[in-house]
Motif scaffolding. Structure first.
Motif, PDB file in Angstrom:
ATOM      1  N   LEU A  20     -22.437  -3.825  34.326  1.00  0.00           N
ATOM      2  CA  LEU A  20     -22.948  -2.517  33.587  1.00  0.00           C
ATOM      3  C   LEU A  20     -21.810  -1.486  33.275  1.00  0.00           C
ATOM      4  O   LEU A  20     -21.611  -1.071  32.256  1.00  0.00           O
ATOM      5  N   ALA A  21     -20.934  -1.294  34.376  1.00  0.00           N
ATOM      6  CA  ALA A  21     -20.022  -0.194  34.310  1.00  0.00           C
ATOM      7  C   ALA A  21     -18.821  -0.631  33.432  1.00  0.00           C
ATOM      8  O   ALA A  21     -18.212   0.113  32.682  1.00  0.00           O
ATOM      9  N   ASN A  22     -18.720  -2.155  33.161  1.00  0.00           N
ATOM     10  CA  ASN A  22     -17.912  -2.711  32.062  1.00  0.00           C
ATOM     11  C   ASN A  22     -18.062  -2.327  30.815  1.00  0.00           C
ATOM     12  O   ASN A  22     -17.083  -2.443  29.987  1.00  0.00           O
ATOM     13  N   ALA A  23     -19.403  -2.284  30.459  1.00  0.00           N
ATOM     14  CA  ALA A  23     -19.856  -2.241  29.102  1.00  0.00           C
ATOM     15  C   ALA A  23     -19.375  -0.773  28.610  1.00  0.00           C
ATOM     16  O   ALA A  23     -19.495   0.093  29.372  1.00  0.00           O
ATOM     17  N   GLU A  24     -18.806  -0.688  27.339  1.00  0.00           N
ATOM     18  CA  GLU A  24     -18.208   0.496  26.790  1.00  0.00           C
ATOM     19  C   GLU A  24     -19.062   0.957  25.758  1.00  0.00           C
ATOM     20  O   GLU A  24     -19.799   0.092  25.152  1.00  0.00           O
ATOM     21  N   THR A  25     -18.884   2.345  25.388  1.00  0.00           N
ATOM     22  CA  THR A  25     -19.473   2.813  24.124  1.00  0.00           C
ATOM     23  C   THR A  25     -18.384   3.231  23.196  1.00  0.00           C
ATOM     24  O   THR A  25     -17.519   4.005  23.678  1.00  0.00           O
ATOM     25  N   HIS A  26     -18.394   2.686  22.001  1.00  0.00           N
ATOM     26  CA  HIS A  26     -17.357   2.805  21.122  1.00  0.00           C
ATOM     27  C   HIS A  26     -17.847   3.723  20.028  1.00  0.00           C
ATOM     28  O   HIS A  26     -18.605   3.664  19.262  1.00  0.00           O
ATOM     29  N   HIS A  27     -17.072   4.964  19.997  1.00  0.00           N
ATOM     30  CA  HIS A  27     -17.322   5.781  18.804  1.00  0.00           C
ATOM     31  C   HIS A  27     -16.273   5.839  17.643  1.00  0.00           C
ATOM     32  O   HIS A  27     -15.122   5.705  17.962  1.00  0.00           O
ATOM     33  N   HIS A  28     -16.731   5.636  16.790  1.00  0.00           N
ATOM     34  CA  HIS A  28     -16.014   5.699  15.320  1.00  0.00           C
ATOM     35  C   HIS A  28     -16.532   6.301  14.258  1.00  0.00           C
ATOM     36  O   HIS A  28     -17.525   6.823  14.065  1.00  0.00           O
ATOM     37  N   GLN A  29     -15.739   6.739  13.442  1.00  0.00           N
ATOM     38  CA  GLN A  29     -16.067   7.701  12.396  1.00  0.00           C
ATOM     39  C   GLN A  29     -15.324   6.797  10.824  1.00  0.00           C
ATOM     40  O   GLN A  29     -14.512   6.517  10.873  1.00  0.00           O
ATOM     41  N   PHE A  30     -16.280   6.470  10.132  1.00  0.00           N
ATOM     42  CA  PHE A  30     -16.238   5.856   9.000  1.00  0.00           C
ATOM     43  C   PHE A  30     -16.384   6.707   7.744  1.00  0.00           C
ATOM     44  O   PHE A  30     -17.409   7.228   7.429  1.00  0.00           O
ATOM     45  N   VAL A  31     -15.243   7.247   7.070  1.00  0.00           N
ATOM     46  CA  VAL A  31     -14.991   8.127   6.001  1.00  0.00           C
ATOM     47  C   VAL A  31     -15.098   7.233   4.673  1.00  0.00           C
ATOM     48  O   VAL A  31     -14.225   6.572   4.489  1.00  0.00           O
ATOM     49  N   VAL A  32     -16.265   7.088   4.007  1.00  0.00           N
ATOM     50  CA  VAL A  32     -16.036   6.438   2.701  1.00  0.00           C
ATOM     51  C   VAL A  32     -15.703   7.250   1.694  1.00  0.00           C
ATOM     52  O   VAL A  32     -16.109   8.299   1.568  1.00  0.00           O
ATOM     53  N   GLN A  33     -14.532   6.619   1.078  1.00  0.00           N
ATOM     54  CA  GLN A  33     -13.666   7.891   0.097  1.00  0.00           C
ATOM     55  C   GLN A  33     -13.215   6.724  -1.018  1.00  0.00           C
ATOM     56  O   GLN A  33     -13.187   5.633  -1.041  1.00  0.00           O
ATOM     57  N   THR A  34     -12.738   7.679  -1.811  1.00  0.00           N
ATOM     58  CA  THR A  34     -11.949   7.055  -3.189  1.00  0.00           C
ATOM     59  C   THR A  34     -10.515   7.129  -2.639  1.00  0.00           C
ATOM     60  O   THR A  34     -10.037   8.087  -2.416  1.00  0.00           O
ATOM     61  N   THR A  35      -9.874   5.863  -3.046  1.00  0.00           N
ATOM     62  CA  THR A  35      -8.455   5.995  -2.573  1.00  0.00           C
ATOM     63  C   THR A  35      -7.765   4.855  -3.771  1.00  0.00           C
ATOM     64  O   THR A  35      -8.044   4.339  -4.042  1.00  0.00           O
ATOM     65  N   PRO A  36      -6.360   5.714  -3.901  1.00  0.00           N
ATOM     66  CA  PRO A  36      -5.705   4.959  -5.147  1.00  0.00           C
ATOM     67  C   PRO A  36      -5.135   3.935  -4.391  1.00  0.00           C
ATOM     68  O   PRO A  36      -4.299   4.206  -3.214  1.00  0.00           O
ATOM     69  N   VAL A  37      -5.130   2.753  -4.878  1.00  0.00           N
ATOM     70  CA  VAL A  37      -4.468   1.635  -4.339  1.00  0.00           C
ATOM     71  C   VAL A  37      -3.661   0.577  -5.397  1.00  0.00           C
ATOM     72  O   VAL A  37      -4.423   0.534  -6.641  1.00  0.00           O
ATOM     73  N   LYS A  38      -2.563   0.231  -5.217  1.00  0.00           N
ATOM     74  CA  LYS A  38      -1.791  -0.690  -6.095  1.00  0.00           C
ATOM     75  C   LYS A  38      -1.881  -2.063  -5.986  1.00  0.00           C
ATOM     76  O   LYS A  38      -1.517  -2.445  -5.028  1.00  0.00           O
ATOM     77  N   ARG A  39      -2.456  -2.884  -6.998  1.00  0.00           N
ATOM     78  CA  ARG A  39      -2.436  -4.414  -7.001  1.00  0.00           C
ATOM     79  C   ARG A  39      -1.870  -4.858  -8.294  1.00  0.00           C
ATOM     80  O   ARG A  39      -2.545  -4.151  -9.457  1.00  0.00           O
ATOM     81  N   LEU A  40      -1.635  -5.979  -8.497  1.00  0.00           N
ATOM     82  CA  LEU A  40      -1.297  -6.463  -9.823  1.00  0.00           C
ATOM     83  C   LEU A  40      -0.706  -5.738 -10.843  1.00  0.00           C
ATOM     84  O   LEU A  40      -1.157  -5.326 -11.857  1.00  0.00           O
ATOM     85  N   CYS A  41       0.325  -4.689 -10.269  1.00  0.00           N
ATOM     86  CA  CYS A  41       1.163  -4.006 -11.276  1.00  0.00           C
ATOM     87  C   CYS A  41       0.350  -2.709 -11.468  1.00  0.00           C
ATOM     88  O   CYS A  41       0.912  -1.614 -12.360  1.00  0.00           O
ATOM     89  N   ARG A  42      -0.907  -2.461 -11.219  1.00  0.00           N
ATOM     90  CA  ARG A  42      -1.507  -1.264 -11.751  1.00  0.00           C
ATOM     91  C   ARG A  42      -2.066  -0.685 -10.322  1.00  0.00           C
ATOM     92  O   ARG A  42      -2.734  -1.028  -9.343  1.00  0.00           O
ATOM     93  N   THR A  43      -2.271   0.780 -10.577  1.00  0.00           N
ATOM     94  CA  THR A  43      -2.913   1.726  -9.491  1.00  0.00           C
ATOM     95  C   THR A  43      -4.226   1.853  -9.997  1.00  0.00           C
ATOM     96  O   THR A  43      -4.662   2.332 -11.008  1.00  0.00           O
ATOM     97  N   ARG A  44      -5.371   1.711  -9.168  1.00  0.00           N
ATOM     98  CA  ARG A  44      -6.589   1.882  -9.244  1.00  0.00           C
ATOM     99  C   ARG A  44      -7.283   2.508  -8.170  1.00  0.00           C
ATOM    100  O   ARG A  44      -7.126   2.440  -7.031  1.00  0.00           O
ATOM    101  N   ASN A  45      -8.373   3.272  -8.535  1.00  0.00           N
ATOM    102  CA  ASN A  45      -8.972   3.999  -7.383  1.00  0.00           C
ATOM    103  C   ASN A  45     -10.108   2.970  -6.999  1.00  0.00           C
ATOM    104  O   ASN A  45     -10.940   2.531  -7.636  1.00  0.00           O
ATOM    105  N   ILE A  46     -10.203   2.688  -5.537  1.00  0.00           N
ATOM    106  CA  ILE A  46     -11.224   1.778  -5.062  1.00  0.00           C
ATOM    107  C   ILE A  46     -11.850   2.547  -3.937  1.00  0.00           C
ATOM    108  O   ILE A  46     -11.640   3.770  -3.629  1.00  0.00           O
ATOM    109  N   ILE A  47     -12.869   2.189  -3.585  1.00  0.00           N
ATOM    110  CA  ILE A  47     -13.765   2.915  -2.380  1.00  0.00           C
ATOM    111  C   ILE A  47     -13.418   1.982  -1.105  1.00  0.00           C
ATOM    112  O   ILE A  47     -13.350   1.101  -1.131  1.00  0.00           O
ATOM    113  N   THR A  48     -13.030   2.891  -0.264  1.00  0.00           N
ATOM    114  CA  THR A  48     -12.524   2.411   1.108  1.00  0.00           C
ATOM    115  C   THR A  48     -13.409   3.183   2.040  1.00  0.00           C
ATOM    116  O   THR A  48     -13.994   4.063   1.930  1.00  0.00           O
TER     117      THR A  48
END
Ligand code: C2O
Length: 567
Positions: A20-48
């Motif tokens: 039982l002591a070995n089991a851990e609780t992992h806390h994370h924060q996921f911020v869903v946001q708009t992010t510019p990403v460049k693929r195939l010669c173009r920068t596009r806003n995607i959700i990440t």
């Protein structure tokens, strides 16, 4: 004697507390946001998530708990699904929008809390809201409990390989257009490995994903098909792959040159760097089975690079070796691959033999007749649809199915999903046009807690036969049989594998064929089953089970969390 028992009891208590002591609780924060990403010669806003594409990899151990706060800083509703996690008694954390929760609206947040119970291997997480999962996804790796070995030699390195699909346009507008016109959605412009299309696409060479390896080392590749709409073949030039796991279940290891993997599925393979030091491509491209349907016919690559390999020359002449891939419609190769899968015998293997619920579900496409015009651009003035047992699944909007069930809200769903097709027909033959148009409905199928369930999943030839990757939430199941043509109980039942059938959460129904799965309904809640090709899901290729609570305390759905988003 007394002392002995006392000692034993203490010893057991000690071991228990240690685990039982070995089991851990992992806390994370996921911020869903708009992010510019460049693929195939173009920068596009995607959700990440957190600006990362693919999103963050979660690494945990069996028995651990996860607490993930999802903050929606984007402009679309969103939910996150933990694909393959059983979510025992915690269906509130499963994630499909309008099934187990209302979506998290822009500016709002929701914390997913769940525990990993007796699962290890590779899973993943993804958005389960419209088609946002095109860019909102990541790996979820579950290591064995501390001190528990893999059932294969320890690999030197482990690499998540996320196969994805990239559009040169905003994915929500691709979806909107398809919904408006009723036609098939635009196909993707590239496939990706860990977010990168690779050397065979324009403007991609510099960013190609590279994995370095020492001669003689063994890698564990954790392959995840996160593509939106496409099953894929995957291979590595000159190297054999040993398949050891699927969907977080171990299998009897077997060697193969090529893996077929459907959206939603994961495959763990071992690869030993036993070739001359050099640079080798790993590559993926479509396994596409629908007749006369457009698909993305490109090939994504990444580079496996021996660290002792001669430096690539600047003239670019020493391209890595490109592997041969099966043809896009090579069903023989796909079948030869899937038919080798066997589960690894384990004390937990208990294939149900006395079946309480014998279900038979057709899965396939359909067409809805409509008035010719801009909204009717499917084949011959129709709109595409899809169904299971002729019911084209419609999600509620005012609340989720699980909330409606838990709070007894009437009028949201009915529990009359048909256990067999309303009309029997020659499913994979020449289906009369009168059977092509499904009925819309929000129909659930009720299962008693603990019942043994068998489902025959039967592809149909309506519009076109096609290989469909079917995913069941909240469960993994035994795949006791697969075949082509119409399922024939008197012939096919006798050939079921009840000894070591593969264990999965997503299984392909072969093109023009059938798959039979079995499971014990031991997880109460509302659980979606659907084709993991998102365009088919949107067209209605889905249904839901309502699994009732059992009599015991650990057999009931927990109370909903206080921050469950409102609709
Ligand atoms: Cu991986 Cu319902 O989803």
């Amino acid at each position: 004697m007394q002392r002995k028992i006392h000692f034993l009891a203490n010893f057991v208590a000690l071991i228990l507390s240690l685990t039982l002591a070995n089991a851990e609780t992992h806390h994370h924060q996921f911020v869903v946001q708009t992010t510019p990403v460049k693929r195939l010669c173009r920068t596009r806003n995607i959700i990440t998530v957190n600006g990362q594409f693919p999103g963050p990899t979660l690494e945990v151990r069996d028995g651990d708990a996860l607490v993930i706060k999802v903050i929606n800083a984007a402009r679309y509703n969103v939910t996150i699904h933990w694909h393959g996690i059983r979510q025992m008694r915690t269906p509130w954390a499963d994630g499909p929008e309008y099934v187990t929760q209302c979506p998290i609206q822009p500016g709002a947040s929701y914390t997913y809390r769940f525990t990993i119970e007796n699962q290890e291997g590779t899973l993943w997480w993804h958005a389960h809201s419209r088609w946002l999962r095109a860019t909102v996804y990541g790996a979820l790796i579950i290591h064995p409990k501390l001190g528990v070995p893999y059932p294969f030699p320890n690999p030197n390195t482990q690499i998540p390989i996320l196969l994805g699909e990239w559009w040169d346009r905003d994915i929500i507008s691709v979806q909107r257009q398809a919904i408006f016109t009723g036609a098939a959605p635009n196909v993707s412009d590239a496939y990706t490995i860990n977010g990168q299309p690779g050397d065979l696409y324009r403007c991609s060479t510099k960013e190609t994903a590279k994995f370095s390896v020492k001669s003689g080392e063994t890698l564990l590749l954790r392959i995840i098909n996160a593509a939106l709409n496409q099953e894929l073949f995957f291979t590595v030039a000159n190297h054999m792959l040993t398949v050891v796991g699927n969907d977080a279940a171990y299998n009897r290891p077997f060697a193969t040159r090529v893996v077929m993997i459907g959206p939603g599925q994961t495959t763990n393979v071992l690869l030993t760097a036993d070739q001359p030091a050099g640079r080798y491509y790993m590559a993926a491209r479509a396994y596409a089975t629908a007749q006369n349907a457009a698909f993305d016919n490109t090939t994504t690559t990444a580079v496996l690079e021996y660290d002792s390999a001669p430096r690539p020359s600047t003239t670019g002449k020493q391209r890595p070796l490109l592997p041969a891939l099966p043809r896009f419609n090579d069903t023989n190769t796909a079948t030869a691959y899937t038919s080798q899968l066997r589960s690894l015998p384990s004390k937990n293997t208990k294939v149900p033999t006395q079946i309480d619920e014998k279900l038979f579900f057709t899965v396939g496409l359909g067409l809805v007749n409509c008035t010719p015009g801009p909204r009717c651009q499917g084949p011959n003035n129709t709109r595409f649809a899809a169904s299971m047992n002729n019911v084209s699944f419609v999600l509620p909007r005012s609340t989720s199915l699980l909330q409606a069930y838990y709070q007894n809200i009437p009028g949201v769903f009915t529990t009359d999903f048909p256990p067999v097709p309303p009309v029997a027909f020659d499913y994979t033959g020449n289906v009369s046009r009168g059977l092509w148009q499904p009925q819309r409905g929000t129909k659930l199928y009720k299962l008693k807690y603990g019942s043994n369930v068998q489902i025959v999943l039967q592809d149909t030839a309506i519009v076109s036969t096609e290989d469909h990757p079917l995913h069941l939430h909240g469960y993994h199941f035994y795949v006791v049989g697969q075949g082509f043509g119409n399922f024939n109980p008197s012939r096919d039942t006798a050939r079921f594998n009840l000894v070591d059938p593969p264990i999965r959460n997503t299984i392909n129904v072969p093109v023009g064929g059938w798959t039979v799965i079995r499971f014990v309904a031991d997880n109460p809640g509302v659980w979606l089953m659907h084709c993991h090709i998102d365009s088919h899901l949107r067209w209605g290729l889905a249904m839901s089970f309502l699994v009732e609570n059992g009599p015991g305390k650990m057999q009931s759905v927990e109370a909903p969390p206080p921050d469950l988003p409102p609709c």
